[in-house]
Design an enzyme around this catalytic site. Structure first.
Site, PDB file in Angstrom:
ATOM      1  N   PRO A 314       0.914  -1.153  -0.243  1.00  0.00           N
ATOM      2  CA  PRO A 314      -0.269  -0.057   0.004  1.00  0.00           C
ATOM      3  C   PRO A 314       0.872   1.280  -0.027  1.00  0.00           C
ATOM      4  O   PRO A 314       1.810   1.363   0.770  1.00  0.00           O
ATOM      5  CB  PRO A 314      -0.796  -0.180   1.146  1.00  0.00           C
ATOM      6  CG  PRO A 314      -0.162  -1.160   2.070  1.00  0.00           C
ATOM      7  CD  PRO A 314       0.759  -2.071   1.371  1.00  0.00           C
ATOM      8  N   LEU A 315       0.508   2.104  -0.916  1.00  0.00           N
ATOM      9  CA  LEU A 315       1.502   3.352  -0.832  1.00  0.00           C
ATOM     10  C   LEU A 315       0.594   4.618  -1.223  1.00  0.00           C
ATOM     11  O   LEU A 315      -0.124   4.974  -2.215  1.00  0.00           O
ATOM     12  CB  LEU A 315       2.267   3.188  -2.141  1.00  0.00           C
ATOM     13  CG  LEU A 315       3.520   2.141  -2.210  1.00  0.00           C
ATOM     14  CD1 LEU A 315       4.044   1.702  -3.745  1.00  0.00           C
ATOM     15  CD2 LEU A 315       4.524   2.412  -1.134  1.00  0.00           C
ATOM     16  N   CYS A 420       1.810   3.066   9.932  1.00  0.00           N
ATOM     17  CA  CYS A 420       1.862   4.454   9.654  1.00  0.00           C
ATOM     18  C   CYS A 420       2.628   5.225  10.668  1.00  0.00           C
ATOM     19  O   CYS A 420       2.217   5.225  11.977  1.00  0.00           O
ATOM     20  CB  CYS A 420       0.599   5.184   9.345  1.00  0.00           C
ATOM     21  SG  CYS A 420       0.688   6.772   8.693  1.00  0.00           S
ATOM     22  N   LYS A 460      -0.778  -5.052   8.759  1.00  0.00           N
ATOM     23  CA  LYS A 460       0.290  -4.554   8.362  1.00  0.00           C
ATOM     24  C   LYS A 460       1.176  -3.855   9.607  1.00  0.00           C
ATOM     25  O   LYS A 460       0.361  -2.834  10.102  1.00  0.00           O
ATOM     26  CB  LYS A 460       0.447  -3.619   7.236  1.00  0.00           C
ATOM     27  CG  LYS A 460       1.937  -3.113   6.696  1.00  0.00           C
ATOM     28  CD  LYS A 460       1.861  -2.905   5.336  1.00  0.00           C
ATOM     29  CE  LYS A 460       3.094  -2.435   4.550  1.00  0.00           C
ATOM     30  NZ  LYS A 460       3.487  -0.971   4.949  1.00  0.00           N
ATOM     31  N   HIS A 501       6.872  -4.813   8.274  1.00  0.00           N
ATOM     32  CA  HIS A 501       7.863  -3.848   7.453  1.00  0.00           C
ATOM     33  C   HIS A 501       8.915  -3.776   8.406  1.00  0.00           C
ATOM     34  O   HIS A 501       9.029  -3.582   9.739  1.00  0.00           O
ATOM     35  CB  HIS A 501       7.209  -2.514   7.478  1.00  0.00           C
ATOM     36  CG  HIS A 501       8.292  -1.663   6.924  1.00  0.00           C
ATOM     37  ND1 HIS A 501       7.877  -0.144   6.589  1.00  0.00           N
ATOM     38  CD2 HIS A 501       9.423  -1.724   6.291  1.00  0.00           C
ATOM     39  CE1 HIS A 501       9.052   0.453   6.509  1.00  0.00           C
ATOM     40  NE2 HIS A 501      10.083  -0.425   5.994  1.00  0.00           N
ATOM     41  N   ASN A 558       8.836  -7.181   4.430  1.00  0.00           N
ATOM     42  CA  ASN A 558       8.645  -6.100   3.534  1.00  0.00           C
ATOM     43  C   ASN A 558       9.804  -5.137   4.024  1.00  0.00           C
ATOM     44  O   ASN A 558      10.145  -5.018   5.008  1.00  0.00           O
ATOM     45  CB  ASN A 558       7.329  -5.445   3.963  1.00  0.00           C
ATOM     46  CG  ASN A 558       7.272  -4.008   3.426  1.00  0.00           C
ATOM     47  OD1 ASN A 558       7.043  -3.046   3.994  1.00  0.00           O
ATOM     48  ND2 ASN A 558       7.718  -3.737   2.172  1.00  0.00           N
ATOM     49  N   GLY A 559      10.447  -4.826   2.857  1.00  0.00           N
ATOM     50  CA  GLY A 559      11.729  -3.725   3.293  1.00  0.00           C
ATOM     51  C   GLY A 559      12.729  -3.755   2.272  1.00  0.00           C
ATOM     52  O   GLY A 559      13.486  -4.756   2.061  1.00  0.00           O
ATOM     53  N   ARG A 583       8.883   0.873  -2.337  1.00  0.00           N
ATOM     54  CA  ARG A 583       9.497   1.840  -3.397  1.00  0.00           C
ATOM     55  C   ARG A 583      10.258   1.053  -4.637  1.00  0.00           C
ATOM     56  O   ARG A 583      10.323   1.921  -5.369  1.00  0.00           O
ATOM     57  CB  ARG A 583      10.614   2.705  -2.591  1.00  0.00           C
ATOM     58  CG  ARG A 583      10.243   3.662  -1.286  1.00  0.00           C
ATOM     59  CD  ARG A 583      11.080   3.697  -0.338  1.00  0.00           C
ATOM     60  NE  ARG A 583      11.756   2.410   0.203  1.00  0.00           N
ATOM     61  CZ  ARG A 583      12.947   2.216   0.800  1.00  0.00           C
ATOM     62  NH1 ARG A 583      13.738   3.429   0.806  1.00  0.00           N
ATOM     63  NH2 ARG A 583      13.147   1.138   1.361  1.00  0.00           N
TER      64      ARG A 583
HETATM   65  C1  FMN Z   1       5.336   6.838  -0.632  1.00  0.00           C
HETATM   66  C2  FMN Z   1       4.976   5.907   0.323  1.00  0.00           C
HETATM   67  C3  FMN Z   1       3.717   5.749   0.594  1.00  0.00           C
HETATM   68  C4  FMN Z   1       3.316   4.718   1.652  1.00  0.00           C
HETATM   69  N1  FMN Z   1       2.104   4.430   2.072  1.00  0.00           N
HETATM   70  C5  FMN Z   1       1.719   3.770   2.965  1.00  0.00           C
HETATM   71  C6  FMN Z   1       0.248   3.469   3.114  1.00  0.00           C
HETATM   72  O1  FMN Z   1      -0.702   4.027   2.725  1.00  0.00           O
HETATM   73  N2  FMN Z   1       0.046   2.214   3.892  1.00  0.00           N
HETATM   74  C7  FMN Z   1       1.074   1.465   4.336  1.00  0.00           C
HETATM   75  O2  FMN Z   1       0.787   0.368   5.101  1.00  0.00           O
HETATM   76  N3  FMN Z   1       2.468   1.671   4.291  1.00  0.00           N
HETATM   77  C8  FMN Z   1       2.949   2.763   3.330  1.00  0.00           C
HETATM   78  N4  FMN Z   1       3.944   2.929   2.877  1.00  0.00           N
HETATM   79  C9  FMN Z   1       5.019   1.712   3.377  1.00  0.00           C
HETATM   80  C10 FMN Z   1       5.122   0.623   2.286  1.00  0.00           C
HETATM   81  O3  FMN Z   1       4.022  -0.050   2.426  1.00  0.00           O
HETATM   82  C11 FMN Z   1       6.266  -0.063   2.739  1.00  0.00           C
HETATM   83  O4  FMN Z   1       5.964  -0.909   4.192  1.00  0.00           O
HETATM   84  C12 FMN Z   1       7.707   0.649   2.949  1.00  0.00           C
HETATM   85  O5  FMN Z   1       7.914   1.534   1.911  1.00  0.00           O
HETATM   86  C13 FMN Z   1       8.890  -0.368   3.053  1.00  0.00           C
HETATM   87  O6  FMN Z   1       8.906  -1.151   1.846  1.00  0.00           O
HETATM   88  P1  FMN Z   1       9.987  -0.785   0.535  1.00  0.00           P
HETATM   89  O7  FMN Z   1      11.187  -0.772   1.226  1.00  0.00           O
HETATM   90  O8  FMN Z   1       9.751  -2.012  -0.205  1.00  0.00           O
HETATM   91  O9  FMN Z   1       9.592   0.532   0.091  1.00  0.00           O
HETATM   92  C14 FMN Z   1       4.328   3.748   2.204  1.00  0.00           C
HETATM   93  C15 FMN Z   1       5.777   4.182   1.708  1.00  0.00           C
HETATM   94  C16 FMN Z   1       6.057   5.038   0.681  1.00  0.00           C
HETATM   95  C17 FMN Z   1       7.243   5.105   0.289  1.00  0.00           C
END
Ligand code: FMN
Length: 717
Positions: A314-315, A420, A460, A501, A558-559, A583
């Site tokens: 989710p982003l 969050c 999450k 995460h 995740n990460g 990302r």
């Molecule tokens: C731009 C952005 C928006 C995000 N929005 C959410 C969100 O709405 N809900 C959520 O659970 N995590 C959110 N995250 C966290 C990501 O879901 C994820 O847990 C985190 O980026 C780590 O994963 P990655 O290293 O693959 O980016 C967001 C991260 C980014 C970078």
């Protein structure tokens, strides 16, 4: 020196890794590099921490520079994501964005290096066309609800001449929505309208302007007119539902009954917990006083997560519908909505309900090739798309879950955000604040499960709130089995899957995600599976379905995942069921294709440009091809580009694997387009958007999320 024979590191998912080293260190020669004439030499070399190893010949060095890490200033990846993104279909949000105000109506203080009060300009026609004529033939408008008082324009010809700017010339001047779907939901306001309009001479000699339709392309159900018609989009909630919610006219009776019970039960629980020695008569034990809840969780649809289901995280802002559609096309098997807030959902806020929309490609089953038999999982009934909510108190989580599962026909699951980190959410007690309130969290999950019909509930989480105090393991146990008292009486909370995460709330993105902690948690969950079998034997018959998926709670890590190598490595070594990618997917959406094919793909700049074009097309379909829609598409395309331009083509790298935490020194690409696609200057991103969306209007504004560089983000989970 690089040699043509050099080979890329590829990990073979079927055979497994040959080395025990983490992916970031291992180098294995295997498949030839795709598409690159200039394959990097593969060798194990000490890498400069945090710096992408660009080959010397591509570096752009100002006199006196060496391209070393310390020159690579301000490459911190933690800053603000924030809630400054307006919702395209919500005019209030457009106003908020214009005013620099947030969704909560409060102005946010400018702080640090983040552009919190971002402004996006106004996106509207010079003269507003009244809705009564916006989709109809010239001579047969609908009755205007405002009548005499209407200040919209009703003269179509005047509107086309003076009320709006000239048609766009991109996409060969042809409306991409009409070309695909045979009709255009933006009607006369479409900025490609001349490609789907005609002037017809009537019998009386009058000439009438009409919109054309290609009935061979119109899918059934897509022939609805108006603002709310979006071909290929599902989970559209009728405006009346939102009005009813805003007027508190929606009867969420399951939640009401459950909450009434929960109130009494919480009191019993509290008394039990606060009993003193000798208070036995007052408090007895909790179990003896326990009364069954009015709603037991019904039998849930079973879930499946496996190595073949790479999952898009989710982003917020970035994980919009056009972006998810692109990722699904490139191989993402599971997708999540952007995080919606529970309270605005209950208040019928259009912005939050719009986030729940999905593309039809997201309601198809995820890939399913299990290596062992998964009992009672029906892949044909499964779908890719789940929604995520944040809530700070049980009633908000429970009622919004009931509303979501009642009004959205296409839901894989409802996920509760317990990660969050942003203050606005954390300080209200939602998001990662729930990590420190396990009892409240358990009640939320139980309640959500009780009212969600057959839709599974997931969570999450992060490792914990503070860096020095990881709490995820305890929390996972709680989500798997419940507190001992609740477990004895009500069974397990019924959490069908957990995503971890591997960072704390406090932790910044500059430090890597902790996959060894994720691995420990995965091992813990495996050990529970046996325990839950035993538990299933001992709990009363009626409670058996409190254990989701027949006793299996899925676990995703995740990460920092940035390639198939990271992905497969974590599946294999950390032993997670699947991996969620955030990302990495925005920077290179084809990471899903790499995972499927098990090899690096050195995408050329022109291929990368086709993804940008697709995003633009999908944006116009989702948000409209009128002035408002085109500029929302531009807005979100620029947000996307702020990550997408971070990709360093692997053909330019001296060593592999690439790492998401490495930033390049200034470099040029293998051609001008590749150089442009590496630009950190948002004005270049606007130029790229112009290629597909035409020139940005003079009033259009875009500020990257961070003033000093566009890498800055603030994650929401
Ligand atoms: C731009 C952005 C928006 C995000 N929005 C959410 C969100 O709405 N809900 C959520 O659970 N995590 C959110 N995250 C966290 C990501 O879901 C994820 O847990 C985190 O980026 C780590 O994963 P990655 O290293 O693959 O980016 C967001 C991260 C980014 C970078």
């Amino acid at each position: 020196m690089a040699s043509q024979e050099s080979q890329m590191q590829v990990m073979d998912g079927a055979n497994g890794a040959s080395s025990d080293e983490p992916a970031s260190k291992r180098v294995k020669l295997d498949t030839p590099m795709q598409d690159s004439q200039d394959a990097p030499e593969i060798q194990k070399t000490d890498r400069v921490k945090g710096v992408a190893p660009i080959k010397q010949e591509y570096l752009i060095l100002a006199p006196g520079q060496t391209g070393a890490a310390e020159e690579n200033a301000a490459m911190d990846d933690d800053a603000a994501e924030g809630r400054t993104a307006p919702n395209p279909s919500d005019k209030r949000d457009a106003r908020d964005a214009r005013d620099g105000g947030g969704r909560d109506g409060r102005r946010k203080k400018q702080k640090g290096g983040q552009n919190k009060e971002r402004e996006f300009g106004t996106f509207s026609d010079a003269i507003r066309l009244c809705n009564s004529v916006a989709w109809t033939p010239e001579f047969s408008p609908r009755p205007c609800k405002q009548g005499e008082r209407c200040n919209g324009l009703h003269d179509l010809r005047k509107y086309l001449k003076e009320g709006r700017r000239a048609d766009l010339e991109t996409f060969g001047g042809k409306c991409p929505v009409w070309e695909t779907h045979g009709r255009c939901s933006s009607g006369w306001r479409c900025l490609f309208v001349s490609s789907h309009m005609q002037e017809i001479e009537r019998e009386d000699g009058r000439k009438e302007l009409v919109l054309t339709v290609d009935s061979t392309k119109v899918a059934s159900g897509d022939d609805v007119e108006g603002d709310e018609a979006k071909p290929g989009v599902v989970n559209m909630v009728a405006p009346q539902v939102k009005v009813d919610l805003s007027r508190k006219k929606v009867d969420l009776n399951k939640s009401e009954a459950y909450l009434a019970w929960l109130g009494q039960d919480t009191e019993r629980y509290r008394t039990h917990h606060h009993k003193q020695k000798g208070d036995e008569d007052v408090a007895k034990d909790y179990r003896a006083q326990y009364i069954e809840p009015p709603f037991k969780p019904s039998e849930k649809r079973r879930l499946y997560f496996g190595p073949e289901t790479p999952t898009l995280a989710p982003l917020t802002t970035q994980g919009n519908l056009p972006f998810r559609r692109l990722c699904v096309e490139l191989g993402a098997q599971v997708t999540y909505s952007e995080m919606a807030l529970g309270m605005p959902l209950l208040q019928g806020a259009k912005a939050d309900w719009t986030l729940m929309r999905a593309h039809q490609s997201e309601v198809t089953p995820p890939r399913y090739t299990p290596t062992s038999i998964i009992r009672d999982y029906d892949n044909a009934k499964d779908l890719k798309f789940g929604v995520q909510i944040a809530a700070n108190i049980p009633w908000v989580a429970i009622k919004s879950t009931e509303a979501l599962t009642r009004f959205l026909p296409h839901l894989r699951l409802v996920d509760l955000n317990c990660g969050c980190p942003i203050d606005m959410v954390f300080k209200t007690g939602a998001g990662s604040a729930l990590l420190d309130s396990p009892s409240k969290l358990e009640r939320m999950i139980r309640g959500m499960n009780a009212v969600s019909d057959d839709v599974p509930i997931t969570a999450k989480i992060r490792m914990g709130v503070r860096d020095d105090k990881p709490t995820a393991q305890k929390l996972i146990e709680r989500l798997a089995f419940g507190s001992p008292e609740m477990r004895d009486t009500a069974g397990a909370p019924g959490c069908a899957a957990i995503t971890l995460h591997g960072r704390s709330r406090q932790q910044r993105y500059t430090r890597a995600a902790d996959w060894s902690y994720i691995a420990e948690c995965a091992a813990l969950i495996k050990s529970y599976e046996k325990k839950s079998d035993e538990l299933a034997d001992t709990i009363r018959e009626a409670d058996a379905n409190t254990l989701p998926n027949g006793g299996k709670m899925y676990f995703l890590g995740n990460g920092d995942v940035y390639s198939h190598v990271d992905y497969l490595d974590h599946v294999e070594k950390a032993k997670v069921d699947s991996v969620m990618i955030g990302r990495g997917a925005i920077i290179k959406p084809w990471v899903f294709e790499e995972i499927e094919k098990g090899q690096y793909l050195d995408k050329s700049a022109s291929e990368r440009l086709t993804y940008i074009e697709k995003f633009a097309r999908y944006g116009l379909e989702a948000w409209g091809s009128d002035e408002l829609g085109v500029n929302f598409t531009r807005r979100f395309l620029l947000e996307f580009l702020s990550f997408f331009t971070r990709y360093v083509p692997i053909g330019l790298l001296e060593y592999l694997p690439p790492s998401i935490n490495e930033r390049p020194p200034a470099y040029r690409g293998r051609n001008d387009l590749e150089t442009l696609l590496a630009s950190k200057n948002y004005k270049d991103w606007i130029k790229i958007s112009d290629m597909f969306l035409g020139p940005a209007p003079a009033e259009f504004k875009f500020q990257p999320k961070h003033k000093s560089n566009s890498y800055e983000i603030e994650a929401e989970g």
